[in-house]
Scaffold this active site. Structure first.
Site, PDB file in Angstrom:
ATOM      1  N   CYS A 101     -21.427  22.446 123.478  1.00  0.00           N
ATOM      2  CA  CYS A 101     -21.241  23.390 124.406  1.00  0.00           C
ATOM      3  C   CYS A 101     -22.697  23.345 125.438  1.00  0.00           C
ATOM      4  CB  CYS A 101     -21.008  24.700 123.974  1.00  0.00           C
ATOM      5  SG  CYS A 101     -22.010  25.152 122.696  1.00  0.00           S
ATOM      6  N   GLU A 115     -25.658  34.686 118.885  1.00  0.00           N
ATOM      7  CA  GLU A 115     -25.936  34.285 117.567  1.00  0.00           C
ATOM      8  C   GLU A 115     -27.291  33.655 117.176  1.00  0.00           C
ATOM      9  OE1 GLU A 115     -22.282  31.477 117.166  1.00  0.00           O
ATOM     10  OE2 GLU A 115     -21.399  33.095 116.599  1.00  0.00           O
ATOM     11  N   GLU A 139     -18.272  32.844 122.096  1.00  0.00           N
ATOM     12  CA  GLU A 139     -19.188  31.816 122.656  1.00  0.00           C
ATOM     13  C   GLU A 139     -18.328  30.610 123.167  1.00  0.00           C
ATOM     14  OE1 GLU A 139     -22.493  31.764 122.087  1.00  0.00           O
ATOM     15  OE2 GLU A 139     -22.684  33.343 120.788  1.00  0.00           O
ATOM     16  N   ASN A 199     -16.975  20.765 116.788  1.00  0.00           N
ATOM     17  CA  ASN A 199     -17.831  19.822 117.103  1.00  0.00           C
ATOM     18  C   ASN A 199     -19.146  20.024 116.274  1.00  0.00           C
ATOM     19  OD1 ASN A 199     -18.615  22.246 118.082  1.00  0.00           O
ATOM     20  ND2 ASN A 199     -19.299  21.545 119.917  1.00  0.00           N
TER      21      ASN A 199
HETATM   22  P1  NAD Z   1     -10.705  25.274 121.529  1.00  0.00           P
HETATM   23  O1  NAD Z   1     -10.866  26.662 121.991  1.00  0.00           O
HETATM   24  O2  NAD Z   1      -9.404  24.498 121.601  1.00  0.00           O
HETATM   25  O3  NAD Z   1     -10.764  25.499 119.829  1.00  0.00           O
HETATM   26  C1  NAD Z   1     -11.747  26.290 119.263  1.00  0.00           C
HETATM   27  C2  NAD Z   1     -10.986  26.744 117.965  1.00  0.00           C
HETATM   28  O4  NAD Z   1     -10.038  27.771 118.396  1.00  0.00           O
HETATM   29  C3  NAD Z   1     -10.624  25.863 116.897  1.00  0.00           C
HETATM   30  O5  NAD Z   1     -10.743  26.245 115.695  1.00  0.00           O
HETATM   31  C4  NAD Z   1      -9.030  25.961 117.399  1.00  0.00           C
HETATM   32  O6  NAD Z   1      -8.117  25.635 116.187  1.00  0.00           O
HETATM   33  C5  NAD Z   1      -8.699  27.473 117.621  1.00  0.00           C
HETATM   34  N1  NAD Z   1      -7.509  27.885 118.420  1.00  0.00           N
HETATM   35  C6  NAD Z   1      -7.082  27.099 119.424  1.00  0.00           C
HETATM   36  N2  NAD Z   1      -6.093  27.836 119.910  1.00  0.00           N
HETATM   37  C7  NAD Z   1      -5.834  28.909 119.276  1.00  0.00           C
HETATM   38  C8  NAD Z   1      -5.174  30.128 119.099  1.00  0.00           C
HETATM   39  N3  NAD Z   1      -4.122  30.176 120.048  1.00  0.00           N
HETATM   40  N4  NAD Z   1      -5.172  31.059 118.352  1.00  0.00           N
HETATM   41  C9  NAD Z   1      -6.492  30.994 117.405  1.00  0.00           C
HETATM   42  N5  NAD Z   1      -7.293  30.010 117.386  1.00  0.00           N
HETATM   43  C10 NAD Z   1      -7.048  28.841 118.170  1.00  0.00           C
HETATM   44  O7  NAD Z   1     -11.817  24.460 121.696  1.00  0.00           O
HETATM   45  P2  NAD Z   1     -12.267  23.177 121.277  1.00  0.00           P
HETATM   46  O8  NAD Z   1     -11.684  22.149 122.470  1.00  0.00           O
HETATM   47  O9  NAD Z   1     -11.854  22.673 119.934  1.00  0.00           O
HETATM   48  O10 NAD Z   1     -13.801  23.070 121.372  1.00  0.00           O
HETATM   49  C11 NAD Z   1     -14.734  22.679 122.338  1.00  0.00           C
HETATM   50  C12 NAD Z   1     -14.872  24.095 123.334  1.00  0.00           C
HETATM   51  O11 NAD Z   1     -15.638  24.740 122.635  1.00  0.00           O
HETATM   52  C13 NAD Z   1     -15.806  23.506 124.462  1.00  0.00           C
HETATM   53  O12 NAD Z   1     -15.349  24.400 125.576  1.00  0.00           O
HETATM   54  C14 NAD Z   1     -17.022  24.255 124.165  1.00  0.00           C
HETATM   55  O13 NAD Z   1     -18.181  24.198 125.302  1.00  0.00           O
HETATM   56  C15 NAD Z   1     -16.892  25.143 123.286  1.00  0.00           C
HETATM   57  N6  NAD Z   1     -18.068  25.575 122.338  1.00  0.00           N
HETATM   58  C16 NAD Z   1     -18.628  26.783 122.650  1.00  0.00           C
HETATM   59  C17 NAD Z   1     -19.861  27.114 121.820  1.00  0.00           C
HETATM   60  C18 NAD Z   1     -20.692  28.032 122.153  1.00  0.00           C
HETATM   61  O14 NAD Z   1     -21.401  28.548 121.335  1.00  0.00           O
HETATM   62  N7  NAD Z   1     -20.591  28.701 123.344  1.00  0.00           N
HETATM   63  C19 NAD Z   1     -20.132  25.941 120.733  1.00  0.00           C
HETATM   64  C20 NAD Z   1     -19.327  25.065 120.593  1.00  0.00           C
HETATM   65  C21 NAD Z   1     -18.191  24.821 121.449  1.00  0.00           C
END
Ligand code: NAD
Length: 413
Positions: free
Chosen positions: A218, A393, A183, A83
Site C-alpha cells: 500500500c 498502527e 488502513e 499482501n
Molecule cells: P480488499 O479490500 O479486496 O481485501 C482486504 C480484506 O478484506 C481481505 O481480507 C478480504 O477478504 C476482505 N474483504 C473483501 N470484501 C469484504 C467484505 N465485503 N466484508 C469483509 N471483508 C471483506 O483488498 P485487496 O485488494 O485484497 O488488498 C489490497 C488493498 O489493500 C490495496 O488497496 C492496498 O493499498 C490496501 N492495503 C492497505 C494497507 C494499509 O496499511 N493502508 C496495507 C496493505 C494493503
C-alpha cells in the site's frame, strides 16, 4: 505471552517464510524479512503494554479529584489483506492483546495458512483458548464481514484493505457505532528534485519503494515525479536497474521479484500499461505478461513520459509498473502529488534542508520518506489521511486504537 509468541515466530521464521512464499508468491528472502517484521510487532507491544498510563487531573470543582482508567475496548474484529500474510495480522493483534483485548481475525482468502500457523504458535506460547480466534472466509467473505462489523459483542473493527471495501465496512460498522480504524489504499507520489546530490541513491530508493513485493504494497511509489533537468538520466539509470531483476517463482534461487496475486491483478496492470502507451508514454523495459512463467507473472515495467491524464496517475496500480512523470517546479509537483483522493505515503529526494521541511509539511499523506524509499518500521506510526483512512498502527500510537479512556471523579474530598 506476547513476548513468547514473538520468540516462537523467530524460532520458526524459516517455516513461516516458506508458508508466506507458498501462498503469496514473494521471494523467500522477502518472506523471511516479512516474518521478522511481523514478529517485531509482538515484541514491541509486549514492551508497550506496561506503559498504558492514565492521568490524575486537577478538578475545577473544589473537593473533587479526577483520574482516568485506561481499559481495553473489548472484542476486536480484524480484517487484513494477502499482501503481507503475517505482518498485517500481527500489526493488529500485537497492540490489541497488549491492551487487554481479545480478537476475531478474518484471514485473507488468498493467504489463510500463515494466519493459521500464527494461531498455532499463539497456542504454544500459552495464550488461552478464545483470546486469538481466526476465521477463514472465501466466497462467503461478505457474510463474515457483515457479522464482524455488526455483531453487538464486537466493540472495535480494524480493517486493512482497499478503499472501496473500507467504505462498505464503515457503513456496516456504523449500525452499532463501533470504534474503527481503517488502513486503506494508497497512490504514493515519489518526487526526485534536481538538487538531489546522489541520483543513484534516488534511483535505488525509488526501485525499493516501487518494486517491493512486485509493487503490491500500500506504500509503494505509484507516481514517480522527476524534475526535468535530471529526467533523462534518471529514466536511463532506473531502467537499467529494472533490467537486472530476475522474475520467477519465489522459491527459486536468485529470484528478485515474484508473481502478482491473481489474474485480476494482472488485468489491472495490463490496463494501466496499455492506457499509458495509448496516451503517449514509452515503455523502456517490460510492458508485457511473462506467460512463459505462469498466468500471474508480469515483466517489471517502466513507463517514461507519463502525463496526468493517464489512469495510473489517479489509480493505485498495485503491480510491478513504474510510471515516471517529468515536472518543472516544486509548486507544480506538490499540486500533482496532492491531487490524489488518497493520502497514505509520500516520498521525496532532495539535498536542500529547507525544501525537506517545506515539502514534508505540504504533502497530504500520513507518512513521508525523505531520501529513503523504505519507511515501514514498528517504531513509526503507520497510517493515512484522506481516503487512505485513519488510525495508526505500530509505534506508541498503535495501542491507543484498542484502548478506551474512562474518567473517574471522586467527590467530597
Ligand atoms: P480488499 O479490500 O479486496 O481485501 C482486504 C480484506 O478484506 C481481505 O481480507 C478480504 O477478504 C476482505 N474483504 C473483501 N470484501 C469484504 C467484505 N465485503 N466484508 C469483509 N471483508 C471483506 O483488498 P485487496 O485488494 O485484497 O488488498 C489490497 C488493498 O489493500 C490495496 O488497496 C492496498 O493499498 C490496501 N492495503 C492497505 C494497507 C494499509 O496499511 N493502508 C496495507 C496493505 C494493503
Amino acid at each position: 505471552m506476547l513476548r513468547r509468541w514473538y520468540q516462537l515466530m523467530v524460532d520458526n521464521a524459516d517455516d513461516l517464510a516458506t508458508l508466506v512464499t507458498w501462498e503469496n508468491g514473494k521471494p523467500l528472502a522477502d518472506a523471511k524479512g516479512e516474518v521478522m517484521y511481523a514478529a517485531s510487532f509482538f515484541e514491541w507491544f509486549s514492551e508497550e503494554a506496561p506503559r498504558i498510563y492514565g492521568d490524575t487531573i486537577p478538578s475545577s470543582v473544589p473537593g473533587n479529584r479526577i483520574i482516568t482508567l485506561r481499559e481495553p475496548v473489548g472484542v476486536c474484529g480484524l480484517i487484513t489483506p494477502w499482501n503481507f500474510p503475517a505482518a498485517m495480522i500481527t500489526r493488529k493483534i500485537g497492540p490489541a492483546l497488549a491492551a487487554g483485548c481479545t480478537v476475531v481475525a478474518k484471514s485473507p482468502g488468498e493467504t489463510p495458512f500463515t494466519a493459521n500457523a500464527l494461531a498455532e504458535l499463539a497456542h504454544r506460547a500459552g495464550i488461552p483458548k478464545g483470546v486469538v480466534n481466526i476465521v477463514t472466509a472465501d466466497k462467503n467473505v461478505a457474510e463474515v464481514g457483515e457479522i464482524l462489523t455488526t455483531h453487538p459483542d464486537i466493540r472495535k473493527v480494524s480493517f486493512t484493505g482497499s478503499t472501496n471495501v473500507g467504505k462498505l465496512l464503515m457503513k456496516q460498522a456504523s449500525s452499532t457505532v463501533k470504534k474503527v480504524s481503517w488502513e486503506l489504499g494508497g497512490n504514493a507520489p515519489f518526487i526526485v528534485f534536481d538538487d538531489t546530490k546522489d541520483i543513484d541513491a534516488a534511483v535505488a530508493g525509488a526501485i525499493a519503494s516501487k518494486f517491493r513485493s512486485s509493487g503490491q504494497t500500500c506504500v509503494c511509489a505509484n507516481r514517480i515525479y522527476v524534475q526535468k533537468n535530471i529526467y533523462d538520466e534518471f529514466v536511463a539509470k532506473f531502467t537499467e536497474k529494472v533490467k537486472g531483476f530476475k522474475l520467477g517463482p519465489g522459491f527459486e534461487d536468485g529470484i528478485t521479484h515474484g508473481p502478482v496475486i491473481h489474474s485480476r491483478a494482472i488485468d489491472k496492470v495490463e490496463q494501466h500499461v496499455r492506457d499509458a502507451e495509448s496516451k503517449g508514454a514509452r515503455v523502456t523495459v517490460g510492458g508485457k505478461r511473462a506467460t512463459e512463467l505462469g498466468d500471474n507473472f508480469y515483466h517489471p515495467t517502466v513507463l517514461a513520459y507519463m502525463t496526468k491524464d493517464m489512469q495510473l496517475a489517479s489509480e493505485e496500480t498495485f503491480g510491478p509498473v513504474a510510471g515516471l512523470f517529468p515536472f518543472e517546479t516544486e509548486e507544480e509537483v506538490i499540486k500533482l502529488a496532492n491531487k490524489a483522493e488518497v493520502g497514505l505515503a509520500g516520498y521525496f529526494f532532495s539535498s536542500d534542508v529547507k525544501r525537506c521541511f517545506r515539502v514534508a509539511e505540504a504533502l497530504e499523506v500520513g507518512m513521508v520518506g525523505i531520501n529513503t524509499g523504505l519507511i515501514s518500521d514498528v517504531a513509526s506510526p503507520f497510517g493515512g489521511v484522506k481516503q487512505s483512512g485513519f488510525g495508526r498502527e505500530g509505534s506508541k500510537y498503535g495501542i491507543e486504537e484498542f484502548i478506551v479512556t474512562k474518567s473517574v471523579t471522586f467527590g467530597g474530598i
